[in-house]
Design a protein around this motif. Structure first.
Motif, PDB file in Angstrom:
ATOM      1  N   MET A  31      21.843  47.185 -24.642  1.00  0.00           N
ATOM      2  CA  MET A  31      21.297  48.131 -23.657  1.00  0.00           C
ATOM      3  C   MET A  31      22.404  48.630 -22.727  1.00  0.00           C
ATOM      4  SD  MET A  31      17.729  46.242 -22.620  1.00  0.00           S
ATOM      5  CE  MET A  31      17.266  47.425 -21.346  1.00  0.00           C
ATOM      6  N   TYR A  32      23.269  47.696 -22.296  1.00  0.00           N
ATOM      7  CA  TYR A  32      24.324  48.095 -21.356  1.00  0.00           C
ATOM      8  C   TYR A  32      25.362  48.981 -22.036  1.00  0.00           C
ATOM      9  CZ  TYR A  32      27.393  48.301 -17.441  1.00  0.00           C
ATOM     10  OH  TYR A  32      28.151  48.803 -16.406  1.00  0.00           O
ATOM     11  N   ALA A  33      25.642  48.709 -23.307  1.00  0.00           N
ATOM     12  CA  ALA A  33      26.585  49.559 -24.049  1.00  0.00           C
ATOM     13  C   ALA A  33      26.063  50.995 -24.083  1.00  0.00           C
ATOM     14  CB  ALA A  33      26.791  49.024 -25.464  1.00  0.00           C
ATOM     15  N   GLY A  34      24.789  51.146 -24.438  1.00  0.00           N
ATOM     16  CA  GLY A  34      24.203  52.479 -24.515  1.00  0.00           C
ATOM     17  C   GLY A  34      24.159  53.174 -23.167  1.00  0.00           C
ATOM     18  N   ALA A  35      23.797  52.419 -22.133  1.00  0.00           N
ATOM     19  CA  ALA A  35      23.674  53.024 -20.802  1.00  0.00           C
ATOM     20  C   ALA A  35      25.043  53.431 -20.254  1.00  0.00           C
ATOM     21  CB  ALA A  35      22.987  52.041 -19.842  1.00  0.00           C
TER      22      ALA A  35
ATOM     23  N   GLU B  25      18.312  54.507 -16.900  1.00  0.00           N
ATOM     24  CA  GLU B  25      18.779  53.730 -18.051  1.00  0.00           C
ATOM     25  C   GLU B  25      19.783  52.667 -17.612  1.00  0.00           C
ATOM     26  OE1 GLU B  25      20.629  56.149 -21.060  1.00  0.00           O
ATOM     27  OE2 GLU B  25      20.868  54.450 -22.415  1.00  0.00           O
ATOM     28  N   LEU B  26      20.733  53.048 -16.747  1.00  0.00           N
ATOM     29  CA  LEU B  26      21.731  52.080 -16.285  1.00  0.00           C
ATOM     30  C   LEU B  26      21.053  50.997 -15.445  1.00  0.00           C
ATOM     31  CD1 LEU B  26      24.845  51.475 -16.339  1.00  0.00           C
ATOM     32  CD2 LEU B  26      24.865  52.363 -14.009  1.00  0.00           C
ATOM     33  N   THR B  27      20.128  51.415 -14.581  1.00  0.00           N
ATOM     34  CA  THR B  27      19.417  50.459 -13.723  1.00  0.00           C
ATOM     35  C   THR B  27      18.634  49.464 -14.575  1.00  0.00           C
ATOM     36  OG1 THR B  27      19.245  52.173 -12.024  1.00  0.00           O
ATOM     37  CG2 THR B  27      17.769  50.299 -11.818  1.00  0.00           C
ATOM     38  N   PRO B  35      13.216  49.835  -6.527  1.00  0.00           N
ATOM     39  CA  PRO B  35      12.507  51.093  -6.803  1.00  0.00           C
ATOM     40  C   PRO B  35      13.274  52.342  -6.382  1.00  0.00           C
ATOM     41  CG  PRO B  35      11.448  49.884  -5.004  1.00  0.00           C
ATOM     42  CD  PRO B  35      12.484  48.974  -5.594  1.00  0.00           C
ATOM     43  N   VAL B  36      14.247  52.224  -5.477  1.00  0.00           N
ATOM     44  CA  VAL B  36      14.939  53.455  -5.054  1.00  0.00           C
ATOM     45  C   VAL B  36      15.668  54.117  -6.223  1.00  0.00           C
ATOM     46  CG1 VAL B  36      15.205  52.748  -2.637  1.00  0.00           C
ATOM     47  CG2 VAL B  36      17.109  52.417  -4.222  1.00  0.00           C
ATOM     48  N   TYR B  37      16.105  53.310  -7.205  1.00  0.00           N
ATOM     49  CA  TYR B  37      16.837  53.873  -8.344  1.00  0.00           C
ATOM     50  C   TYR B  37      15.903  54.393  -9.437  1.00  0.00           C
ATOM     51  CZ  TYR B  37      20.514  51.069  -6.157  1.00  0.00           C
ATOM     52  OH  TYR B  37      21.380  50.514  -5.256  1.00  0.00           O
ATOM     53  N   PRO B  54      23.102  54.128  -8.692  1.00  0.00           N
ATOM     54  CA  PRO B  54      23.411  52.760  -8.257  1.00  0.00           C
ATOM     55  C   PRO B  54      24.928  52.558  -8.107  1.00  0.00           C
ATOM     56  CG  PRO B  54      22.706  52.767 -10.554  1.00  0.00           C
ATOM     57  CD  PRO B  54      22.524  54.166 -10.047  1.00  0.00           C
ATOM     58  N   PRO B  55      25.328  51.433  -7.487  1.00  0.00           N
ATOM     59  CA  PRO B  55      26.740  51.259  -7.091  1.00  0.00           C
ATOM     60  C   PRO B  55      27.763  51.374  -8.229  1.00  0.00           C
ATOM     61  CG  PRO B  55      25.396  49.513  -6.133  1.00  0.00           C
ATOM     62  CD  PRO B  55      24.482  50.317  -7.000  1.00  0.00           C
ATOM     63  N   THR B  56      27.396  50.969  -9.439  1.00  0.00           N
ATOM     64  CA  THR B  56      28.397  50.988 -10.521  1.00  0.00           C
ATOM     65  C   THR B  56      28.204  52.178 -11.463  1.00  0.00           C
ATOM     66  OG1 THR B  56      27.038  49.476 -11.853  1.00  0.00           O
ATOM     67  CG2 THR B  56      28.745  48.479 -10.495  1.00  0.00           C
ATOM     68  N   PHE B  57      27.469  53.194 -11.018  1.00  0.00           N
ATOM     69  CA  PHE B  57      27.130  54.327 -11.893  1.00  0.00           C
ATOM     70  C   PHE B  57      28.352  55.074 -12.409  1.00  0.00           C
ATOM     71  CE2 PHE B  57      25.938  58.737 -12.785  1.00  0.00           C
ATOM     72  CZ  PHE B  57      24.901  58.540 -13.678  1.00  0.00           C
ATOM     73  N   LEU B  58      29.441  55.092 -11.637  1.00  0.00           N
ATOM     74  CA  LEU B  58      30.582  55.931 -12.035  1.00  0.00           C
ATOM     75  C   LEU B  58      31.270  55.448 -13.308  1.00  0.00           C
ATOM     76  CD1 LEU B  58      31.960  56.841  -8.536  1.00  0.00           C
ATOM     77  CD2 LEU B  58      30.870  58.365 -10.190  1.00  0.00           C
ATOM     78  N   THR B  59      30.880  54.274 -13.789  1.00  0.00           N
ATOM     79  CA  THR B  59      31.376  53.840 -15.099  1.00  0.00           C
ATOM     80  C   THR B  59      30.812  54.750 -16.206  1.00  0.00           C
ATOM     81  OG1 THR B  59      31.771  51.858 -16.426  1.00  0.00           O
ATOM     82  CG2 THR B  59      29.543  52.126 -15.596  1.00  0.00           C
ATOM     83  N   VAL B  60      29.652  55.370 -15.943  1.00  0.00           N
ATOM     84  CA  VAL B  60      28.992  56.207 -16.959  1.00  0.00           C
ATOM     85  C   VAL B  60      29.791  57.474 -17.277  1.00  0.00           C
ATOM     86  CG1 VAL B  60      26.900  57.529 -17.491  1.00  0.00           C
ATOM     87  CG2 VAL B  60      26.706  55.250 -16.467  1.00  0.00           C
TER      88      VAL B  60
END
Lengths: 144, 149
Positions: A31-35, B25-27, B35-37, B54-60
Protein backbone atom coordinates in the motif's frame (compact mmCIF):
# COMPACT_ATOMS: atom_id res chain seq x y z
CA UNK A 1 -13.51 19.90 17.08
CA UNK A 2 -10.33 18.53 18.55
CA UNK A 3 -9.20 20.13 21.78
CA UNK A 4 -7.05 23.22 21.18
CA UNK A 5 -3.42 22.97 22.26
CA UNK A 6 -2.12 26.18 23.82
CA UNK A 7 1.49 27.23 24.30
CA UNK A 8 0.91 27.85 28.01
CA UNK A 9 -0.26 24.25 28.52
CA UNK A 10 2.86 22.64 27.05
CA UNK A 11 5.89 22.38 29.32
CA UNK A 12 9.49 21.34 28.81
CA UNK A 13 9.75 17.65 29.70
CA UNK A 14 6.15 16.85 28.73
CA UNK A 15 5.65 13.63 26.82
CA UNK A 16 3.78 13.49 23.53
CA UNK A 17 0.99 10.86 23.71
CA UNK A 18 2.56 7.55 22.68
CA UNK A 19 1.37 5.88 19.47
CA UNK A 20 1.71 2.14 18.81
CA UNK A 21 1.57 0.83 15.23
CA UNK A 22 1.51 -2.73 14.00
CA UNK A 23 2.31 -5.53 13.93
CA UNK A 24 3.44 -4.45 10.45
CA UNK A 25 2.25 -6.53 7.53
CA UNK A 26 3.82 -6.89 4.10
CA UNK A 27 0.49 -5.71 2.68
CA UNK A 28 1.16 -2.31 4.24
CA UNK A 29 4.46 -2.12 2.33
CA UNK A 30 2.52 -2.70 -0.90
CA UNK A 31 0.00 0.00 0.00
CA UNK A 32 2.79 2.42 0.91
CA UNK A 33 4.70 1.67 -2.30
CA UNK A 34 1.62 2.52 -4.37
CA UNK A 35 0.76 5.62 -2.36
CA UNK A 36 4.28 7.08 -2.21
CA UNK A 37 5.62 5.92 -5.57
CA UNK A 38 8.63 4.17 -3.98
CA UNK A 39 8.62 0.86 -5.86
CA UNK A 40 12.06 -0.32 -4.74
CA UNK A 41 11.47 -4.12 -4.60
CA UNK A 42 13.50 -4.23 -1.39
CA UNK A 43 10.18 -3.39 0.31
CA UNK A 44 7.82 -5.75 -1.51
CA UNK A 45 9.72 -8.69 -3.06
CA UNK A 46 11.28 -11.20 -0.62
CA UNK A 47 13.40 -12.88 -3.33
CA UNK A 48 14.87 -9.54 -4.38
CA UNK A 49 15.47 -8.48 -0.76
CA UNK A 50 17.31 -11.75 -0.01
CA UNK A 51 19.39 -11.35 -3.17
CA UNK A 52 20.63 -7.96 -1.89
CA UNK A 53 21.53 -9.33 1.52
CA UNK A 54 18.38 -9.12 3.67
CA UNK A 55 18.29 -12.69 4.93
CA UNK A 56 14.77 -12.36 6.33
CA UNK A 57 13.37 -10.72 3.20
CA UNK A 58 11.65 -7.36 2.75
CA UNK A 59 12.03 -4.36 5.04
CA UNK A 60 9.62 -1.45 5.52
CA UNK A 61 10.08 1.87 3.74
CA UNK A 62 11.85 4.28 6.08
CA UNK A 63 9.34 6.91 4.99
CA UNK A 64 6.48 4.70 6.25
CA UNK A 65 8.01 4.82 9.73
CA UNK A 66 8.41 8.60 9.33
CA UNK A 67 4.73 8.62 8.34
CA UNK A 68 3.90 6.87 11.64
CA UNK A 69 5.83 9.60 13.45
CA UNK A 70 3.88 12.21 11.48
CA UNK A 71 0.65 10.52 12.57
CA UNK A 72 1.74 10.64 16.22
CA UNK A 73 2.83 14.29 15.98
CA UNK A 74 -0.21 15.67 14.15
CA UNK A 75 -2.51 13.59 16.35
CA UNK A 76 -1.21 15.81 19.14
CA UNK A 77 -0.11 19.09 17.50
CA UNK A 78 -2.46 20.05 14.63
CA UNK A 79 -0.77 19.97 11.22
CA UNK A 80 -1.44 23.70 10.77
CA UNK A 81 0.93 24.51 13.68
CA UNK A 82 3.79 22.25 12.53
CA UNK A 83 6.78 24.25 11.25
CA UNK A 84 9.54 21.70 10.97
CA UNK A 85 9.83 17.89 11.14
CA UNK A 86 12.96 15.88 10.45
CA UNK A 87 14.25 12.38 11.11
CA UNK A 88 17.37 10.29 10.84
CA UNK A 89 16.83 6.70 9.74
CA UNK A 90 18.85 4.47 12.02
CA UNK A 91 17.47 0.96 11.75
CA UNK A 92 15.60 -1.34 9.39
CA UNK A 93 12.07 -2.49 10.22
CA UNK A 94 10.88 -6.01 9.42
CA UNK A 95 7.32 -7.27 8.92
CA UNK A 96 5.76 -8.37 12.20
CA UNK A 97 7.36 -5.52 14.13
CA UNK A 98 5.33 -3.33 16.43
CA UNK A 99 6.49 0.26 16.36
CA UNK A 100 6.08 2.70 19.24
CA UNK A 101 6.40 6.42 18.64
CA UNK A 102 7.30 8.57 21.61
CA UNK A 103 8.14 12.24 21.86
CA UNK A 104 9.18 14.84 24.40
CA UNK A 105 9.16 18.62 24.65
CA UNK A 106 12.81 19.72 24.86
CA UNK A 107 12.44 23.51 24.83
CA UNK A 108 9.89 26.29 24.38
CA UNK A 109 10.44 29.95 23.64
CA UNK A 110 8.98 32.97 21.87
CA UNK A 111 10.79 33.68 18.59
CA UNK A 112 9.80 36.57 16.30
CA UNK A 113 6.45 36.77 18.06
CA UNK A 114 5.73 33.05 17.61
CA UNK A 115 5.30 30.58 20.49
CA UNK A 116 7.57 27.74 19.46
CA UNK A 117 7.88 24.31 21.06
CA UNK A 118 10.92 22.17 20.21
CA UNK A 119 10.40 18.45 20.54
CA UNK A 120 12.16 15.18 19.88
CA UNK A 121 10.52 12.07 18.45
CA UNK A 122 11.75 8.45 18.46
CA UNK A 123 10.40 5.25 16.86
CA UNK A 124 11.35 1.93 18.43
CA UNK A 125 10.27 -1.66 17.88
CA UNK A 126 9.14 -4.12 20.56
CA UNK A 127 12.81 -4.96 21.32
CA UNK A 128 13.58 -1.27 21.97
CA UNK A 129 15.65 -1.12 18.77
CA UNK A 130 15.60 2.47 17.51
CA UNK A 131 14.29 2.90 13.96
CA UNK A 132 14.25 6.67 13.66
CA UNK A 133 15.23 9.61 15.82
CA UNK A 134 13.96 13.03 14.93
CA UNK A 135 12.77 16.44 15.95
CA UNK A 136 9.88 18.76 15.28
CA UNK A 137 8.94 22.36 15.96
CA UNK A 138 5.48 23.85 16.18
CA UNK A 139 4.12 27.36 16.60
CA UNK A 140 1.24 27.22 19.07
CA UNK A 141 -1.54 29.70 19.82
CA UNK A 142 -1.50 31.54 23.13
CA UNK A 143 -4.36 31.77 25.59
CA UNK A 144 -3.75 35.54 25.78
CA UNK B 1 31.16 7.49 -6.27
CA UNK B 2 29.01 10.59 -6.37
CA UNK B 3 30.14 13.26 -8.82
CA UNK B 4 31.53 16.02 -6.56
CA UNK B 5 31.33 18.61 -9.35
CA UNK B 6 27.51 18.48 -9.05
CA UNK B 7 27.31 20.53 -5.83
CA UNK B 8 25.07 23.51 -6.53
CA UNK B 9 23.32 21.84 -9.48
CA UNK B 10 19.67 22.79 -9.83
CA UNK B 11 17.41 20.35 -11.66
CA UNK B 12 14.35 21.00 -13.79
CA UNK B 13 11.29 21.43 -11.61
CA UNK B 14 8.85 18.82 -10.38
CA UNK B 15 5.37 20.07 -11.29
CA UNK B 16 2.64 18.23 -9.44
CA UNK B 17 -1.11 18.61 -9.15
CA UNK B 18 -2.24 17.62 -5.66
CA UNK B 19 -5.23 15.28 -5.81
CA UNK B 20 -7.62 14.68 -2.91
CA UNK B 21 -7.47 10.94 -3.60
CA UNK B 22 -3.67 10.90 -3.30
CA UNK B 23 -3.82 12.62 0.09
CA UNK B 24 -6.32 9.97 1.21
CA UNK B 25 -4.27 7.13 -0.27
CA UNK B 26 -1.08 8.16 1.54
CA UNK B 27 -2.99 8.70 4.80
CA UNK B 28 -4.58 5.24 4.52
CA UNK B 29 -1.27 3.57 3.63
CA UNK B 30 0.20 5.05 6.83
CA UNK B 31 -2.94 3.98 8.69
CA UNK B 32 -3.57 7.45 10.10
CA UNK B 33 -7.24 7.84 11.11
CA UNK B 34 -6.97 11.65 11.55
CA UNK B 35 -10.16 12.97 9.93
CA UNK B 36 -8.58 16.25 8.78
CA UNK B 37 -6.70 14.35 6.06
CA UNK B 38 -9.68 12.22 5.02
CA UNK B 39 -12.74 14.46 5.28
CA UNK B 40 -13.00 18.00 3.94
CA UNK B 41 -15.76 18.98 6.40
CA UNK B 42 -13.72 17.76 9.38
CA UNK B 43 -10.74 19.77 8.10
CA UNK B 44 -12.84 22.93 7.72
CA UNK B 45 -14.14 22.46 11.28
CA UNK B 46 -10.49 22.45 12.44
CA UNK B 47 -9.70 25.72 10.68
CA UNK B 48 -8.32 24.45 7.36
CA UNK B 49 -9.54 25.47 3.92
CA UNK B 50 -9.75 21.80 2.87
CA UNK B 51 -8.00 18.55 3.82
CA UNK B 52 -4.31 19.47 4.15
CA UNK B 53 -1.54 17.24 2.85
CA UNK B 54 -0.09 15.17 5.74
CA UNK B 55 3.46 15.91 6.99
CA UNK B 56 5.31 13.43 4.75
CA UNK B 57 3.24 14.06 1.59
CA UNK B 58 6.11 15.64 -0.35
CA UNK B 59 7.62 12.19 -0.83
CA UNK B 60 4.77 11.63 -3.35
CA UNK B 61 5.70 14.26 -5.97
CA UNK B 62 9.38 13.46 -5.51
CA UNK B 63 8.94 9.75 -6.22
CA UNK B 64 5.94 9.65 -8.57
CA UNK B 65 7.53 12.30 -10.78
CA UNK B 66 10.51 9.94 -11.31
CA UNK B 67 12.75 12.86 -10.36
CA UNK B 68 14.67 11.01 -7.65
CA UNK B 69 16.00 8.20 -9.91
CA UNK B 70 16.91 10.79 -12.57
CA UNK B 71 18.88 12.83 -10.05
CA UNK B 72 20.60 9.72 -8.65
CA UNK B 73 21.65 8.79 -12.21
CA UNK B 74 22.90 12.30 -12.94
CA UNK B 75 25.00 12.24 -9.76
CA UNK B 76 26.51 8.93 -10.92
CA UNK B 77 25.44 7.25 -7.70
CA UNK B 78 25.08 3.46 -7.71
CA UNK B 79 21.36 3.00 -7.02
CA UNK B 80 21.93 -0.43 -5.42
CA UNK B 81 24.16 1.16 -2.79
CA UNK B 82 21.82 4.00 -1.82
CA UNK B 83 20.49 4.48 1.71
CA UNK B 84 18.07 7.17 2.79
CA UNK B 85 19.89 8.74 5.74
CA UNK B 86 17.71 11.65 6.80
CA UNK B 87 14.58 13.50 5.73
CA UNK B 88 13.48 16.92 6.95
CA UNK B 89 10.63 19.27 6.08
CA UNK B 90 10.02 22.93 6.77
CA UNK B 91 6.38 23.95 6.37
CA UNK B 92 5.40 27.48 5.35
CA UNK B 93 1.81 27.03 4.15
CA UNK B 94 -0.71 24.18 3.87
CA UNK B 95 -0.88 22.15 0.66
CA UNK B 96 -4.49 21.51 -0.41
CA UNK B 97 -6.25 19.39 -3.04
CA UNK B 98 -6.17 21.19 -6.40
CA UNK B 99 -2.92 22.99 -5.66
CA UNK B 100 -0.29 22.78 -8.35
CA UNK B 101 3.07 22.70 -6.64
CA UNK B 102 6.40 23.26 -8.30
CA UNK B 103 9.54 21.95 -6.60
CA UNK B 104 13.04 22.87 -7.64
CA UNK B 105 15.60 20.26 -6.52
CA UNK B 106 19.11 21.44 -5.72
CA UNK B 107 22.21 19.54 -4.60
CA UNK B 108 23.46 21.57 -1.62
CA UNK B 109 26.37 19.40 -0.52
CA UNK B 110 28.31 16.23 -1.24
CA UNK B 111 30.71 15.02 1.44
CA UNK B 112 32.80 11.91 1.73
CA UNK B 113 32.74 10.36 5.19
CA UNK B 114 34.30 7.36 6.83
CA UNK B 115 32.18 5.20 9.13
CA UNK B 116 33.47 3.87 12.45
CA UNK B 117 34.17 0.55 10.75
CA UNK B 118 36.36 2.33 8.17
CA UNK B 119 34.06 2.00 5.15
CA UNK B 120 33.68 5.10 3.00
CA UNK B 121 30.38 6.78 2.15
CA UNK B 122 29.29 9.76 0.11
CA UNK B 123 26.68 11.93 1.76
CA UNK B 124 24.57 13.89 -0.72
CA UNK B 125 22.13 16.56 0.49
CA UNK B 126 19.27 17.40 -1.82
CA UNK B 127 16.95 20.33 -1.08
CA UNK B 128 13.67 21.01 -2.82
CA UNK B 129 11.78 24.29 -2.38
CA UNK B 130 8.11 23.87 -3.27
CA UNK B 131 5.89 26.77 -4.36
CA UNK B 132 2.17 26.73 -5.11
CA UNK B 133 0.30 28.06 -8.14
CA UNK B 134 0.26 31.53 -6.56
CA UNK B 135 4.05 31.56 -6.33
CA UNK B 136 3.96 31.27 -2.53
CA UNK B 137 6.56 29.11 -0.77
CA UNK B 138 4.75 26.12 0.75
CA UNK B 139 7.54 23.87 2.04
CA UNK B 140 11.12 22.83 1.76
CA UNK B 141 12.36 19.25 1.89
CA UNK B 142 15.91 18.22 2.70
CA UNK B 143 17.01 14.64 1.98
CA UNK B 144 20.31 13.06 2.93
CA UNK B 145 21.16 10.31 0.47
CA UNK B 146 24.01 8.00 1.43
CA UNK B 147 25.99 6.03 -1.13
CA UNK B 148 27.90 3.14 0.40
CA UNK B 149 31.15 2.34 -1.36
Amino acid sequence: MAQELFYEDVNVGDDMPELTKGPLQKLQHVMYAGASGDFNPLHTDDDFARAVGMKDGVIAHGMLIMGFAGQAITGWVPKKYLKKFGVRFSGMTKPGSTISITGKVMDKRVENGENIIFCEVVARDENEDVKITGHFEASLPSRD
Amino acid sequence: MADLSKVGTEYSPIIWEVERGKIKELTKAIGDPNPVYLDKEAAIAEGYKDSPAPPTFLTVPMLWSDKMPAIINDLKINFMMVLHGEEEYEYYRQIYPGDIITGTPKVTSIEEKESKSGSKMDMVTLEVLYKNQRGEDVAKSRSLIIERK
